[in-house]
Design an enzyme around this catalytic site. Sequence first.
Site, mmCIF file in Angstrom:
data_model
loop_
_atom_site.group_PDB
_atom_site.id
_atom_site.type_symbol
_atom_site.label_atom_id
_atom_site.label_comp_id
_atom_site.label_asym_id
_atom_site.label_seq_id
_atom_site.Cartn_x
_atom_site.Cartn_y
_atom_site.Cartn_z
ATOM 1 N N GLU A 224 0.837 -1.205 0.000
ATOM 2 C CA GLU A 224 0.000 0.000 0.000
ATOM 3 C C GLU A 224 0.871 1.254 0.000
ATOM 4 O O GLU A 224 0.661 2.187 -0.788
ATOM 5 C CB GLU A 224 -0.905 0.029 1.244
ATOM 6 C CG GLU A 224 -1.938 -1.075 1.302
ATOM 7 C CD GLU A 224 -1.435 -2.324 2.022
ATOM 8 O OE1 GLU A 224 -0.210 -2.597 1.991
ATOM 9 O OE2 GLU A 224 -2.269 -3.036 2.603
ATOM 10 N N ARG A 280 3.681 -0.995 15.566
ATOM 11 C CA ARG A 280 2.633 -0.363 16.401
ATOM 12 C C ARG A 280 3.198 0.311 17.644
ATOM 13 O O ARG A 280 2.438 0.881 18.433
ATOM 14 C CB ARG A 280 1.563 -1.402 16.757
ATOM 15 C CG ARG A 280 2.109 -2.638 17.446
ATOM 16 C CD ARG A 280 1.108 -3.783 17.379
ATOM 17 N NE ARG A 280 1.675 -5.042 17.860
ATOM 18 C CZ ARG A 280 2.372 -5.884 17.114
ATOM 19 N NH1 ARG A 280 2.639 -5.587 15.865
ATOM 20 N NH2 ARG A 280 2.828 -7.026 17.622
ATOM 21 N N GLU A 365 -3.292 -6.487 17.534
ATOM 22 C CA GLU A 365 -2.165 -7.056 16.794
ATOM 23 C C GLU A 365 -1.151 -7.649 17.777
ATOM 24 O O GLU A 365 -0.459 -8.606 17.463
ATOM 25 C CB GLU A 365 -1.504 -5.965 15.939
ATOM 26 C CG GLU A 365 -0.882 -6.504 14.668
ATOM 27 C CD GLU A 365 -0.522 -5.397 13.705
ATOM 28 O OE1 GLU A 365 -1.362 -5.062 12.852
ATOM 29 O OE2 GLU A 365 0.596 -4.874 13.795
ATOM 30 N N HIS A 396 -25.395 7.655 21.877
ATOM 31 C CA HIS A 396 -26.597 7.643 21.037
ATOM 32 C C HIS A 396 -26.531 6.523 20.005
ATOM 33 O O HIS A 396 -27.294 6.518 19.039
ATOM 34 C CB HIS A 396 -26.766 8.997 20.351
ATOM 35 C CG HIS A 396 -26.869 10.109 21.354
ATOM 36 N ND1 HIS A 396 -28.066 10.600 21.790
ATOM 37 C CD2 HIS A 396 -25.910 10.769 22.053
ATOM 38 C CE1 HIS A 396 -27.846 11.542 22.705
ATOM 39 N NE2 HIS A 396 -26.554 11.660 22.876
ATOM 40 N N LYS A 524 0.183 -9.722 3.773
ATOM 41 C CA LYS A 524 1.073 -9.090 2.804
ATOM 42 C C LYS A 524 1.453 -10.088 1.695
ATOM 43 O O LYS A 524 1.444 -9.764 0.512
ATOM 44 C CB LYS A 524 2.330 -8.549 3.491
ATOM 45 C CG LYS A 524 2.058 -7.349 4.421
ATOM 46 C CD LYS A 524 3.326 -6.789 5.046
ATOM 47 C CE LYS A 524 3.013 -5.601 5.958
ATOM 48 N NZ LYS A 524 4.169 -4.930 6.523
HETATM 49 C C1 G6Q Z 1 2.680 -3.153 13.252
HETATM 50 C C2 G6Q Z 1 2.612 -4.034 12.097
HETATM 51 C C3 G6Q Z 1 2.058 -3.383 10.854
HETATM 52 C C4 G6Q Z 1 3.057 -2.500 10.126
HETATM 53 C C5 G6Q Z 1 2.498 -2.154 8.754
HETATM 54 C C6 G6Q Z 1 3.417 -1.229 7.989
HETATM 55 O O1 G6Q Z 1 3.145 -3.465 14.311
HETATM 56 O O2 G6Q Z 1 3.822 -4.617 11.897
HETATM 57 O O3 G6Q Z 1 0.892 -2.652 11.125
HETATM 58 O O4 G6Q Z 1 3.341 -1.365 10.866
HETATM 59 O O5 G6Q Z 1 2.245 -3.319 8.050
HETATM 60 O O6 G6Q Z 1 4.663 -1.806 7.826
HETATM 61 P P1 G6Q Z 1 5.873 -0.974 7.250
HETATM 62 O O7 G6Q Z 1 6.178 0.120 8.224
HETATM 63 O O8 G6Q Z 1 7.002 -1.925 7.087
HETATM 64 O O9 G6Q Z 1 5.403 -0.396 5.952
#
Ligand code: G6Q
Length: 565
Positions: A224, A280, A365, A396, A524
């Site tokens: 993405e 995260r 996660e 609400h 992925k």
């Molecule tokens: C978070 C996950 C996941 C990750 C995204 C983006 O702990 O690993 O949410 O942050 O998939 O990954 P990249 O930073 O590698 O693009």
Amino acid sequence: MVFDSEIDRLVRAGTPLTQTPPWRALAEHWEQARRLEMREAFAQDPARCQRFSVVLDGLLFDYSKNRVTEDTLRLLLALAEASGVREAAAAMVSGRLVNWTERRAALHVALRNRSNRPVMVDGRDVMPAVNGVLERMRRFSEAVRDGSWKGATGLPIRTVVHIGIGGSHLGPEMITQALRPFHDGPAVRFLSNVDATDFVETVRGLDPAETLFIVASKTFTTQETMTNAGTARQWLLDAMGDAAAVARHFAALSADREAVAAFGIDPGSMFELWDWVGGRYSSWSAIGLPVAIAVGFDRFEQLLEGGHAMDHHFLEAPLDRNIPVLMGLLGVWYGNFFGAASHAVLPYDEYLALLPSYLQQADMESNGKAVDRDGSRVDYQTGPIVWGEPGTNGQHAFFQLIHQGTRLVPCDFIGCARSHNPIGDHHQKLIANMIAQAEALMVGRTAAEARAGLARRGVAGDEAAALLPHLVFEGNRPSNTILLDELTPRTLGMLIAAYEHKIFTQGVIWRINSFDQWGVELGKALAAQVLDEERRLLAGEDVDLSRHDSSTAGLLRAFAEKAGR
Ligand code: G6Q
């Protein structure tokens, strides 16, 4: 294994976690504790709120509206002790490989280590590198903010577009929004979804000559993010016509230097993070750059200081006064003993509107795992479904189910004593609603009270009897209330870190790895395979889809047929 608790030893000798003495003691205690009526507990103990609350710097954590007694807490704390929560926390902050499935440390605490004590990974102190990146973030964010960083045509940057997804998106966006009252830098927008609509709507109205893209991806391979970054580069080049413009309009936040260079981003505009920073947990790292640009680096540092203060509390406070540990244990109490499947996060502050979705990722996660530290399938519940919306809107919408539904939904109410927008009596009303909801969930409404209410309205006889069951609220529904003095970078930092350590505490008790995310990795990989088939179908090739079930193959063919028309 990086730590070995009393419970680990029992489990490895063949006793299932739920049969260990601390767990069994809780199960036995639950038989009577489940009958505890909070309303009676409050009536009997006027000091209950004081007994079951903790104050830390500008943060009050009131957990008195929970179905617990002193005995419950004693037994929950014994579980935390026997699970080695303290030892595990010490292992995490000293850089041990607590993320054992990926052979990594989890050192988000080092990113906000304002004491600067050395933190060793593989025998090397990571603090010089952490401080080095912070210093570069300071210089870069200041240059973008004061206009000395110029776009390719010499214009200053008016809008920053942060491109990232998951851990590289949710934290920076939530924090940027939470700190809106402090915005005095360029506007910041966030682009995450691979849906081109997100790109189109995010860049709508922007002048490429005054736009800076920050590509945030730890791996720099996420489909993405790389797709959006490529489209953004093309959008820029179409307008500017010169490939050299990329250097003035793109920065990168990543752990992969080579991939960043291959994309064409100047290494001087790359800000590094490391494999010991989980996505995260990465808002405290270079991934927080958009926050620093929006509110200034000093305030970003105050956010780090708040996180650091909570780390200190988590590591040093006795377990019975330890906010994240108590939050974690209460979650275990409801999830594993009462069978609660979810946990609601209800911020009564519009600036915290994204906190529920941020915590949804952080928690789900991290603790959405079914295999324990030794690789065995667990036979107990782990992480809850985390959800929520800001109050009062939620009242609400879904509060009905929390008040009168058949499911138990423990809630966190979060509010601030002082508002950034003290207009009229809005804030008093907002907080009155929050406090009243928590009270109503706890006290409910008895049949006698409901009958009295009907009588006051002149409803009697058969009609009253028919209505009565609908007007009774069982009550006894638990909640925590977190009251911040004010939403500032520092109190926000404390709040986020409290939840991070809550999640960690629970992961330790459930004996799972809170720091890997194989489910995300699977997504992925799958998307890449299916994309290849989809492309070939769209090109009119005869593709063998026999590896798929008939639904998947059928959907692929239907999509190709309809999209190709
Ligand atoms: C978070 C996950 C996941 C990750 C995204 C983006 O702990 O690993 O949410 O942050 O998939 O990954 P990249 O930073 O590698 O693009």
